[in-house]
Design a protein around this motif. Sequence first.
Motif, mmCIF file in Angstrom:
data_model
loop_
_atom_site.group_PDB
_atom_site.id
_atom_site.type_symbol
_atom_site.label_atom_id
_atom_site.label_comp_id
_atom_site.label_asym_id
_atom_site.label_seq_id
_atom_site.Cartn_x
_atom_site.Cartn_y
_atom_site.Cartn_z
ATOM 1 N N SER A 200 4.730 0.101 -4.785
ATOM 2 C CA SER A 200 3.370 -0.114 -4.314
ATOM 3 C C SER A 200 3.080 0.706 -3.069
ATOM 4 O O SER A 200 1.975 1.238 -2.904
ATOM 5 N N SER B 156 0.124 3.472 -2.115
ATOM 6 C CA SER B 156 -0.725 3.245 -0.939
ATOM 7 C C SER B 156 -0.708 4.441 0.000
ATOM 8 O O SER B 156 -1.744 4.800 0.577
ATOM 9 N N ASN C 245 -2.914 7.135 -1.596
ATOM 10 C CA ASN C 245 -4.342 6.814 -1.456
ATOM 11 C C ASN C 245 -4.830 7.027 -0.022
ATOM 12 O O ASN C 245 -5.950 7.502 0.212
ATOM 13 N N GLU D 223 -9.945 0.959 4.343
ATOM 14 C CA GLU D 223 -9.352 0.138 3.284
ATOM 15 C C GLU D 223 -8.019 0.707 2.834
ATOM 16 O O GLU D 223 -7.054 -0.035 2.562
ATOM 17 N N ALA D 224 -7.919 2.040 2.761
ATOM 18 C CA ALA D 224 -6.651 2.662 2.358
ATOM 19 C C ALA D 224 -5.563 2.411 3.401
ATOM 20 O O ALA D 224 -4.401 2.145 3.069
ATOM 21 N N LYS E 186 -4.435 -1.238 3.135
ATOM 22 C CA LYS E 186 -3.568 -1.453 1.972
ATOM 23 C C LYS E 186 -2.173 -0.910 2.228
ATOM 24 O O LYS E 186 -1.160 -1.536 1.869
ATOM 25 N N LEU E 187 -2.097 0.220 2.908
ATOM 26 C CA LEU E 187 -0.791 0.780 3.238
ATOM 27 C C LEU E 187 -0.016 -0.145 4.188
ATOM 28 O O LEU E 187 1.177 -0.391 4.000
ATOM 29 N N THR F 93 -0.396 -3.382 4.527
ATOM 30 C CA THR F 93 -0.016 -4.590 3.797
ATOM 31 C C THR F 93 1.213 -4.333 2.931
ATOM 32 O O THR F 93 2.141 -5.160 2.880
ATOM 33 N N ASP F 94 1.261 -3.190 2.259
ATOM 34 C CA ASP F 94 2.410 -2.885 1.410
ATOM 35 C C ASP F 94 3.678 -2.662 2.221
ATOM 36 O O ASP F 94 4.783 -3.037 1.802
ATOM 37 N N THR G 41 4.889 -6.073 3.063
ATOM 38 C CA THR G 41 5.471 -6.697 1.865
ATOM 39 C C THR G 41 6.877 -6.166 1.615
ATOM 40 O O THR G 41 7.795 -6.909 1.266
#
Length: 366
Positions: free
Chosen positions: A125, A129, A132, A152-153, A156-157, A159-160, A163
């Motif tokens: 993921s 990210s 993107n 937003e990109a 998301k990066l 967050t990944d 994670t």
Amino acid sequence: MKKRLGISIVALAAVGGVIWVYGPEIREMFTPNAAGTTKVATAQQGSAQAPIPVDIRTVAIGAVRQQIEAIGSLRSDESVVLRPEISGRVSEILFEEGQPVKRGAPLLRLDAAIARAQVNQARASIILSRANFSRAKELATRGAGTQRTLDEALAKLSTDEATLALAQATLDKSTLQAPFDGILGLRQVSIGDYVNPGQAIANIESVEQLKVDFRIPEIHAQVIAAGQAIRVRLDAFPNANFDGRVYAIDPAIDPNGRAVILRARLPNADKKLRPGMFARVTLIVEERPNAVLIPETALMPMGRDIFAFRVVDGKAVQTKLRTGLRRAGEVEILEGLKAGDSVVAEGAQKLRDGQYVRESKLASGS
């Protein structure tokens, strides 16, 4: 009446005869000489000055110490029970019970298939990210993309990445490692067991040196200090003493026993001492190697003062003393005597200040 008169006349005649016969000697005994004393007084004085036999001892030099007796327990220098932070099934046990282990060595592994899959998923993921985010950043630089798309990109990066870090931490926690050098105890699980967070696996103890916890009554709180030496006796080693030193004192008094809790370190290089042993502790508060000592039997308490008879030129001289520490049968003298002085050790109760004394044959023979 005539009979009594006759007896009186006979008695007076007998007394007169004695005086007539021994008169010169009697007059000589009661006549003062050139020194102003009579023979009777001289005889009485000589009888009074006859040396009295006593036990005379020489004031010695020796070591004394103030010490406090206590009981305590031995503790490991470091001690911990290994417990998992995550749940899982035991897949490997990598240690032998009762064996030494080094810090960082792996001891137990849980089944990590799920955690490993989560790490791989997070990595895949995060690759997308990052691509993107790079594309959105390039478009924004050309003016073909919006700032919102770029934000937003980036979110998301981030967050990944979080994670992935979480999945990696879960995977890492599936392996339990030794937190310090020590000796492992008995394990409580087997391969295939399902364990929960906090479940006991095995204990590990650091015993290169041990701690000794013991309690001292609060009345001694003013004389205890870190750095004082201790001597420990153990029931398991009745003929041995183990020396240590206090390094920490609990600042709070235990309200249950009104005692101060002290902790000392005890070397244990050969590892023959074990945590949990019952310890008899002697805390050495103060030690003086060159103390002036006399027998306790020489002391004569008089009110609040203490005296002893010092022997000077054959005479008993009553001397006031200030005493210090005590040891078996002897007492330290802080003031009043010095090393080499002679004192009356036994028989002082029958003396007066200034009387002549001599060494008892019984005492000298013993």
